[in-house]
Design a protein around this motif. Sequence first.
Motif, PDB file in Angstrom:
ATOM      1  N   ASN A  31       0.964  -1.093  -0.080  1.00  0.00           N
ATOM      2  CA  ASN A  31      -0.418   0.251  -0.645  1.00  0.00           C
ATOM      3  C   ASN A  31       0.834   1.236  -0.249  1.00  0.00           C
ATOM      4  OD1 ASN A  31      -2.137   1.645   0.233  1.00  0.00           O
ATOM      5  ND2 ASN A  31      -2.402   1.448   2.944  1.00  0.00           N
ATOM      6  N   LEU A  32       1.139   1.805  -1.314  1.00  0.00           N
ATOM      7  CA  LEU A  32       1.847   2.622  -1.240  1.00  0.00           C
ATOM      8  C   LEU A  32       1.344   4.367  -1.152  1.00  0.00           C
ATOM      9  CD1 LEU A  32       5.246   1.356  -3.802  1.00  0.00           C
ATOM     10  CD2 LEU A  32       4.179   1.511  -1.413  1.00  0.00           C
ATOM     11  N   THR A  33      -0.184   4.450  -1.454  1.00  0.00           N
ATOM     12  CA  THR A  33      -0.469   5.551  -1.747  1.00  0.00           C
ATOM     13  C   THR A  33      -1.457   5.981  -0.740  1.00  0.00           C
ATOM     14  OG1 THR A  33      -2.272   4.056  -2.647  1.00  0.00           O
ATOM     15  CG2 THR A  33      -0.517   5.611  -3.865  1.00  0.00           C
ATOM     16  N   ASP A  38       5.075   8.756   2.270  1.00  0.00           N
ATOM     17  CA  ASP A  38       5.213   9.078   1.273  1.00  0.00           C
ATOM     18  C   ASP A  38       6.582   7.900   1.418  1.00  0.00           C
ATOM     19  OD1 ASP A  38       5.844  10.830   2.481  1.00  0.00           O
ATOM     20  OD2 ASP A  38       4.704  12.135   2.106  1.00  0.00           O
ATOM     21  N   VAL A  39       7.378   7.585   2.008  1.00  0.00           N
ATOM     22  CA  VAL A  39       8.713   7.078   2.000  1.00  0.00           C
ATOM     23  C   VAL A  39       8.942   6.019   2.771  1.00  0.00           C
ATOM     24  CG1 VAL A  39      11.217   8.359   2.115  1.00  0.00           C
ATOM     25  CG2 VAL A  39       9.503   9.655   1.658  1.00  0.00           C
ATOM     26  N   VAL A 100      21.833   5.011   3.505  1.00  0.00           N
ATOM     27  CA  VAL A 100      20.059   4.900   3.368  1.00  0.00           C
ATOM     28  C   VAL A 100      20.147   4.682   2.403  1.00  0.00           C
ATOM     29  CG1 VAL A 100      19.690   7.580   4.008  1.00  0.00           C
ATOM     30  CG2 VAL A 100      17.757   5.570   4.195  1.00  0.00           C
ATOM     31  N   HIS A 101      18.674   3.954   1.845  1.00  0.00           N
ATOM     32  CA  HIS A 101      18.599   4.310   0.625  1.00  0.00           C
ATOM     33  C   HIS A 101      17.155   4.524   0.950  1.00  0.00           C
ATOM     34  CE1 HIS A 101      17.382   2.159  -3.302  1.00  0.00           C
ATOM     35  NE2 HIS A 101      16.606   2.340  -3.088  1.00  0.00           N
ATOM     36  N   LEU A 102      16.495   5.656   0.143  1.00  0.00           N
ATOM     37  CA  LEU A 102      15.503   6.348  -0.040  1.00  0.00           C
ATOM     38  C   LEU A 102      14.129   5.313  -1.143  1.00  0.00           C
ATOM     39  CD1 LEU A 102      16.080   9.986   0.994  1.00  0.00           C
ATOM     40  CD2 LEU A 102      15.530   7.494   2.924  1.00  0.00           C
ATOM     41  N   THR A 103      13.266   5.622  -1.046  1.00  0.00           N
ATOM     42  CA  THR A 103      12.633   5.041  -2.412  1.00  0.00           C
ATOM     43  C   THR A 103      11.265   6.020  -1.889  1.00  0.00           C
ATOM     44  OG1 THR A 103      12.721   3.014  -2.234  1.00  0.00           O
ATOM     45  CG2 THR A 103      10.636   3.653  -2.763  1.00  0.00           C
ATOM     46  N   GLU A 104      10.242   7.190  -2.568  1.00  0.00           N
ATOM     47  CA  GLU A 104      10.084   8.091  -2.615  1.00  0.00           C
ATOM     48  C   GLU A 104       8.476   7.016  -3.409  1.00  0.00           C
ATOM     49  OE1 GLU A 104       7.849  11.687  -5.261  1.00  0.00           O
ATOM     50  OE2 GLU A 104      10.304  10.976  -5.633  1.00  0.00           O
ATOM     51  N   ARG A 285      13.466   9.107   7.430  1.00  0.00           N
ATOM     52  CA  ARG A 285      12.423   8.543   6.621  1.00  0.00           C
ATOM     53  C   ARG A 285      11.967   9.693   6.798  1.00  0.00           C
ATOM     54  NH1 ARG A 285       7.918   9.042   7.504  1.00  0.00           N
ATOM     55  NH2 ARG A 285       8.342   8.852   9.624  1.00  0.00           N
ATOM     56  N   LYS A 286      11.461  10.721   7.995  1.00  0.00           N
ATOM     57  CA  LYS A 286      10.969  11.700   8.339  1.00  0.00           C
ATOM     58  C   LYS A 286      11.412  13.047   7.665  1.00  0.00           C
ATOM     59  CE  LYS A 286       8.474  13.774  10.950  1.00  0.00           C
ATOM     60  NZ  LYS A 286       8.400  15.142  10.943  1.00  0.00           N
ATOM     61  N   ILE A 287      13.217  12.748   7.380  1.00  0.00           N
ATOM     62  CA  ILE A 287      13.281  14.333   7.293  1.00  0.00           C
ATOM     63  C   ILE A 287      13.316  13.957   5.818  1.00  0.00           C
ATOM     64  CG2 ILE A 287      16.186  14.726   6.418  1.00  0.00           C
ATOM     65  CD1 ILE A 287      17.380  14.140   9.154  1.00  0.00           C
TER      66      ILE A 287
END
Length: 332
Positions: A31-33, A38-39, A100-104, A285-287
């Motif tokens: 559930n990404l939406t 959102d990150v 850290v690997h981020l995903t939008e 994630r928060k930043i």
Amino acid sequence: MIRSRTDPVEAVTDGSAVEVCCDESGSDGENLTTGNTDVFAHGSVHLPMEVAAAQLREVRDRIRSPAEEYKANILLREKHRAVLEWLLGTSGPIHGHAHVHLTEKPFFVVDRVVALLTDRGPDTALTLHREGRKPFGNERWREFLETGNNLLRTRKNSEDAQSPVAPFFRTVDALLRLPAPEPVGEILALLARARPRADAYRARIHASPELFPVLNPLMPAIVHTSAYWRRAGRPVTLVHDRQNLLTDERVAWIEKRARLAGFRLVVAREDPRILLADFLAGTARKIASDELNGQGDPRLTALLRPYVGASSVWGDARSWAALGDTGRTRPP
């Protein structure tokens, strides 16, 4: 070879492999939406066990909270701002030893939809993500993302196998009737002609859910994390916090795909290195989410930037300019 999940965490002492400990933050499954975040962030730390334990004690001494188990949300409290800045700063315990690997998440949905339904590369998804919202407005764009998310989800339920298909293509057809600059219209037209691919995908999911959910960012994040730590040419062993998604079959796939020397799951509280990885993932994630939503803290964003991986799945140009060190990273 994959070690037993019940094996105790052991540090590599012969120098043959880099042992890296990992944790994630922002997981909402597929559930990404409409989830809580959102990150998605996947943090990893490479430190000796005794050093990590000492640094964790230092964090506790600085925070002085009565909580038995420290998590990233404690560091994100305003009263502990100085501790967070120290943790991420150049004099902190993880600087130069973490990633850290981020995903939008919204971009990840667009990227996966375009990959499934067209033969175009990632640049097409990036273009649609960056230029699609403005001509259609937030509400219509949100509907596109949500129906695309539903189309790709592999969760089995009582619905007919084709049920997510029709809403998605109705949404695409509705967008096509609205004025939009090129190449947005061209990309949507490609999607509109791809219903046979969508039907085949849903039929396949209905018959036998795929081993690797295409919308869950955890597994690709682990592969990217491994690639980062392998860059020096040394073999890598990953130690990861336990996750329901990481079944034996999936662990075997990850170990092979990521070319790992080993992979094992442990309880986070039993390894201080994983707790440090949790600190990094949760605060990142928060930043990053604040930056994505135009509410970024310049000081914290600058402190996070050295940790952010170049292979992060990020589509928003403005926030990436702040999060990614443009001298060494680029959008996907």
